[in-house]
Design a protein around this motif. Structure first.
Motif, PDB file in Angstrom:
ATOM      1  N   GLY A  18      42.720  38.018  42.987  1.00  6.55           N
ATOM      2  CA  GLY A  18      42.956  38.541  41.647  1.00  6.55           C
ATOM      3  C   GLY A  18      42.206  39.842  41.406  1.00  6.55           C
ATOM      4  O   GLY A  18      42.747  40.781  40.813  1.00  6.55           O
ATOM      5  N   MET A  19      40.967  39.920  41.880  1.00  6.27           N
ATOM      6  CA  MET A  19      40.176  41.139  41.733  1.00  6.27           C
ATOM      7  C   MET A  19      40.792  42.292  42.521  1.00  6.27           C
ATOM      8  O   MET A  19      40.887  43.426  42.024  1.00  6.27           O
ATOM      9  CB  MET A  19      38.739  40.899  42.214  1.00  6.27           C
ATOM     10  CG  MET A  19      37.927  40.012  41.325  1.00  6.27           C
ATOM     11  SD  MET A  19      37.565  40.783  39.731  1.00  6.27           S
ATOM     12  CE  MET A  19      36.691  39.422  38.941  1.00  6.27           C
ATOM     13  N   ALA A  20      41.203  42.026  43.755  1.00 10.16           N
ATOM     14  CA  ALA A  20      41.819  43.070  44.576  1.00 10.16           C
ATOM     15  C   ALA A  20      43.086  43.593  43.920  1.00 10.16           C
ATOM     16  O   ALA A  20      43.314  44.818  43.857  1.00 10.16           O
ATOM     17  CB  ALA A  20      42.117  42.523  45.968  1.00 10.16           C
ATOM     18  N   GLU A  21      43.910  42.691  43.403  1.00 12.18           N
ATOM     19  CA  GLU A  21      45.164  43.097  42.785  1.00 12.18           C
ATOM     20  C   GLU A  21      44.929  43.844  41.473  1.00 12.18           C
ATOM     21  O   GLU A  21      45.623  44.829  41.173  1.00 12.18           O
ATOM     22  CB  GLU A  21      46.048  41.871  42.566  1.00 12.18           C
ATOM     23  CG  GLU A  21      46.538  41.264  43.878  1.00 12.18           C
ATOM     24  CD  GLU A  21      47.291  39.957  43.704  1.00 12.18           C
ATOM     25  OE1 GLU A  21      48.007  39.565  44.635  1.00 12.18           O
ATOM     26  OE2 GLU A  21      47.142  39.313  42.629  1.00 12.18           O
ATOM     27  N   VAL A  43      48.385  39.784  51.951  1.00 17.84           N
ATOM     28  CA  VAL A  43      47.943  40.363  50.678  1.00 17.84           C
ATOM     29  C   VAL A  43      47.762  41.873  50.822  1.00 17.84           C
ATOM     30  O   VAL A  43      48.184  42.652  49.952  1.00 17.84           O
ATOM     31  CB  VAL A  43      46.627  39.702  50.212  1.00 17.84           C
ATOM     32  CG1 VAL A  43      46.079  40.409  48.972  1.00 17.84           C
ATOM     33  CG2 VAL A  43      46.853  38.225  49.914  1.00 17.84           C
ATOM     34  N   THR A  44      47.168  42.299  51.928  1.00 14.77           N
ATOM     35  CA  THR A  44      46.954  43.731  52.152  1.00 14.77           C
ATOM     36  C   THR A  44      48.279  44.472  52.260  1.00 14.77           C
ATOM     37  O   THR A  44      48.461  45.548  51.660  1.00 14.77           O
ATOM     38  CB  THR A  44      46.125  43.948  53.427  1.00 14.77           C
ATOM     39  OG1 THR A  44      44.913  43.192  53.359  1.00 14.77           O
ATOM     40  CG2 THR A  44      45.786  45.422  53.606  1.00 14.77           C
ATOM     41  N   ALA A  45      49.222  43.905  52.997  1.00 11.29           N
ATOM     42  CA  ALA A  45      50.535  44.537  53.154  1.00 11.29           C
ATOM     43  C   ALA A  45      51.260  44.626  51.813  1.00 11.29           C
ATOM     44  O   ALA A  45      51.924  45.636  51.517  1.00 11.29           O
ATOM     45  CB  ALA A  45      51.375  43.762  54.167  1.00 11.29           C
ATOM     46  N   VAL A 187      39.158  27.578  37.801  1.00  8.10           N
ATOM     47  CA  VAL A 187      40.194  28.533  38.184  1.00  8.10           C
ATOM     48  C   VAL A 187      41.033  27.877  39.273  1.00  8.10           C
ATOM     49  O   VAL A 187      40.626  27.829  40.430  1.00  8.10           O
ATOM     50  CB  VAL A 187      39.598  29.863  38.703  1.00  8.10           C
ATOM     51  CG1 VAL A 187      40.705  30.844  39.052  1.00  8.10           C
ATOM     52  CG2 VAL A 187      38.651  30.460  37.675  1.00  8.10           C
ATOM     53  N   PRO A 188      42.207  27.297  38.924  1.00 11.61           N
ATOM     54  CA  PRO A 188      43.011  26.574  39.919  1.00 11.61           C
ATOM     55  C   PRO A 188      43.578  27.520  40.967  1.00 11.61           C
ATOM     56  O   PRO A 188      44.452  28.326  40.685  1.00 11.61           O
ATOM     57  CB  PRO A 188      44.123  25.940  39.079  1.00 11.61           C
ATOM     58  CG  PRO A 188      44.199  26.765  37.843  1.00 11.61           C
ATOM     59  CD  PRO A 188      42.815  27.278  37.588  1.00 11.61           C
ATOM     60  N   THR A 189      43.032  27.423  42.186  1.00  6.67           N
ATOM     61  CA  THR A 189      43.420  28.350  43.248  1.00  6.67           C
ATOM     62  C   THR A 189      44.034  27.663  44.456  1.00  6.67           C
ATOM     63  O   THR A 189      44.597  28.318  45.319  1.00  6.67           O
ATOM     64  CB  THR A 189      42.196  29.153  43.717  1.00  6.67           C
ATOM     65  OG1 THR A 189      41.167  28.234  44.131  1.00  6.67           O
ATOM     66  CG2 THR A 189      41.662  30.020  42.588  1.00  6.67           C
ATOM     67  N   ASN A 190      43.895  26.337  44.543  1.00  7.97           N
ATOM     68  CA  ASN A 190      44.475  25.595  45.664  1.00  7.97           C
ATOM     69  C   ASN A 190      44.718  24.158  45.224  1.00  7.97           C
ATOM     70  O   ASN A 190      44.240  23.737  44.157  1.00  7.97           O
ATOM     71  CB  ASN A 190      43.567  25.659  46.895  1.00  7.97           C
ATOM     72  CG  ASN A 190      42.180  25.087  46.625  1.00  7.97           C
ATOM     73  OD1 ASN A 190      42.040  23.946  46.209  1.00  7.97           O
ATOM     74  ND2 ASN A 190      41.145  25.888  46.852  1.00  7.97           N
ATOM     75  N   PRO A 191      45.462  23.360  45.999  1.00 11.39           N
ATOM     76  CA  PRO A 191      45.788  21.994  45.583  1.00 11.39           C
ATOM     77  C   PRO A 191      44.570  21.127  45.293  1.00 11.39           C
ATOM     78  O   PRO A 191      44.598  20.304  44.368  1.00 11.39           O
ATOM     79  CB  PRO A 191      46.584  21.454  46.780  1.00 11.39           C
ATOM     80  CG  PRO A 191      47.211  22.669  47.389  1.00 11.39           C
ATOM     81  CD  PRO A 191      46.187  23.751  47.228  1.00 11.39           C
ATOM     82  N   GLN A 213      43.949  36.356  35.056  1.00 10.81           N
ATOM     83  CA  GLN A 213      43.299  36.436  33.748  1.00 10.81           C
ATOM     84  C   GLN A 213      41.805  36.703  33.896  1.00 10.81           C
ATOM     85  O   GLN A 213      41.233  37.539  33.177  1.00 10.81           O
ATOM     86  CB  GLN A 213      43.511  35.127  32.973  1.00 10.81           C
ATOM     87  CG  GLN A 213      44.932  34.898  32.500  1.00 10.81           C
ATOM     88  CD  GLN A 213      45.129  33.519  31.899  1.00 10.81           C
ATOM     89  OE1 GLN A 213      44.590  32.518  32.400  1.00 10.81           O
ATOM     90  NE2 GLN A 213      45.875  33.449  30.809  1.00 10.81           N
ATOM     91  N   VAL A 214      41.185  35.986  34.816  1.00 10.33           N
ATOM     92  CA  VAL A 214      39.749  36.159  35.051  1.00 10.33           C
ATOM     93  C   VAL A 214      39.451  37.580  35.518  1.00 10.33           C
ATOM     94  O   VAL A 214      38.510  38.228  35.041  1.00 10.33           O
ATOM     95  CB  VAL A 214      39.242  35.128  36.078  1.00 10.33           C
ATOM     96  CG1 VAL A 214      37.815  35.461  36.523  1.00 10.33           C
ATOM     97  CG2 VAL A 214      39.288  33.725  35.494  1.00 10.33           C
ATOM     98  N   ALA A 215      40.250  38.074  36.458  1.00  8.46           N
ATOM     99  CA  ALA A 215      40.005  39.406  37.017  1.00  8.46           C
ATOM    100  C   ALA A 215      40.116  40.493  35.947  1.00  8.46           C
ATOM    101  O   ALA A 215      39.251  41.374  35.849  1.00  8.46           O
ATOM    102  CB  ALA A 215      40.975  39.682  38.155  1.00  8.46           C
ATOM    103  N   LYS A 216      41.164  40.437  35.146  1.00  5.26           N
ATOM    104  CA  LYS A 216      41.372  41.473  34.129  1.00  5.26           C
ATOM    105  C   LYS A 216      40.234  41.487  33.109  1.00  5.26           C
ATOM    106  O   LYS A 216      39.658  42.549  32.806  1.00  5.26           O
ATOM    107  CB  LYS A 216      42.710  41.274  33.411  1.00  5.26           C
ATOM    108  CG  LYS A 216      43.033  42.386  32.401  1.00  5.26           C
ATOM    109  CD  LYS A 216      44.371  42.167  31.736  1.00  5.26           C
ATOM    110  CE  LYS A 216      44.742  43.364  30.857  1.00  5.26           C
ATOM    111  NZ  LYS A 216      43.681  43.747  29.900  1.00  5.26           N
ATOM    112  N   TYR A 217      39.897  40.331  32.576  1.00  4.32           N
ATOM    113  CA  TYR A 217      38.838  40.250  31.576  1.00  4.32           C
ATOM    114  C   TYR A 217      37.496  40.681  32.170  1.00  4.32           C
ATOM    115  O   TYR A 217      36.731  41.434  31.544  1.00  4.32           O
ATOM    116  CB  TYR A 217      38.743  38.821  31.031  1.00  4.32           C
ATOM    117  CG  TYR A 217      37.653  38.626  30.008  1.00  4.32           C
ATOM    118  CD1 TYR A 217      37.835  39.036  28.692  1.00  4.32           C
ATOM    119  CD2 TYR A 217      36.435  38.048  30.366  1.00  4.32           C
ATOM    120  CE1 TYR A 217      36.827  38.867  27.741  1.00  4.32           C
ATOM    121  CE2 TYR A 217      35.421  37.877  29.426  1.00  4.32           C
ATOM    122  CZ  TYR A 217      35.617  38.283  28.127  1.00  4.32           C
ATOM    123  OH  TYR A 217      34.619  38.124  27.195  1.00  4.32           O
TER     124      TYR A 217
END
Length: 263
Positions: A18-21, A43-45, A187-191, A213-217
């Protein structure tokens, strides 16, 4: 003007991704560091395709290895990547009785959550101080504010991140570098995380936010110079309420939650 980068660890999943994006969306060039898995390349590509005018590079490494922070720094120096934002996001959580896991697991967890973060900060600080304005974002957790039975090493490591970040930020108050510590709730990131959130009930749902949401704020607050960031109204309210609950009562509540969640 020399090109500068945001370096994000744990950049292939969750908050790191999220931060990278979000940095890319704000016109930043990004160095993505994560485990050497296909997801990192994907993700990089994707960022290169979406933002062709910007620069993105990735490095697959394991920050549980003691030598890795030096390797990351050398990679940047060798390629003339100037970092003016360092996001120390990579981390490892767990829950369950302390004796259920081998000592080697906890050694790796502490190496990743604490020592890698300290080492990267130490390596990159001179480069950051040489910039007109630079930032370090250290990712802790709401767990930093509590003693959590059945999650003790994780919460202790995040307390370390919180304390180290606040202390070093004071040291650097007359420099060009500002340090922000992020303390997110669920922060739900995996199962696995999604399942834990489901088991923890209504409060987990109220405090949960997406990585985007976390990254933007967080970046909004970081650029405003906020030393501590807790994304979301309910997590901030939860922290306030938690501070007035007697310690032993709070300890019993947390123990009940996490022993149930670890079975």
């Amino acid at each position: 003007m020399a090109i500068t980068y945001t370096l994000v660890t744990g950049a292939s999943n969750g908050i790191g991704r999220g931060m990278a994006e979000e940095c890319a969306a704000r016109g930043r060039n990004v160095l993505l560091v994560a485990l050497p898995e296909p997801k990192l390349d994907e993700v990089t590509a994707a960022l290169k395709a979406q933002y062709p005018e910007q620069s993105f590079h990735s490095l697959g490494v394991n920050l549980m290895d003691r030598e890795t922070p030096q390797h990351i720094f050398d990679w940047c120096k060798e390629n003339d990547y100037t970092v003016d934002i360092l996001v120390n996001n990579a981390g490892l959580g767990n829950s369950g009785p302390f004796s259920n896991l081998p000592a080697d697991f906890y050694y790796g967890q502490m190496q990743l959550n604490m020592m890698a973060l300290v080492s990267l900060t130490h390596h990159f600080l001179p480069m950051l101080e040489a910039q007109p304005r630079a930032y370090i974002l250290n990712v802790a957790s709401m767990a930093a504010f509590y003693d959590i039975p059945f999650k003790g090493i994780y919460s202790a490591s995040k307390k370390f991140v919180y304390s180290f970040s606040r202390s070093l930020n004071k040291e650097l108050e007359n420099s060009s570098v500002r340090i922000t510590v992020l303390c997110p709730a669920s922060v739900p990131t995996n199962p696995d995380v999604m399942q834990r959130e489901k088991e923890l009930g209504l409060m987990a749902k109220l405090t949960s936010q997406t990585p985007a949401q976390v990254a933007k704020y967080t970046l909004d607050m970081m650029f405003k110079g906020k030393p501590v960031v807790i994304p979301g109204f309910f997590p901030r309210l939860y922290k306030r309420l938690g501070s007035v609950v007697p310690y032993n009562t709070r300890l019993r509540i947390l123990a009940k939650q996490f022993i149930k969640n670890s079975k």
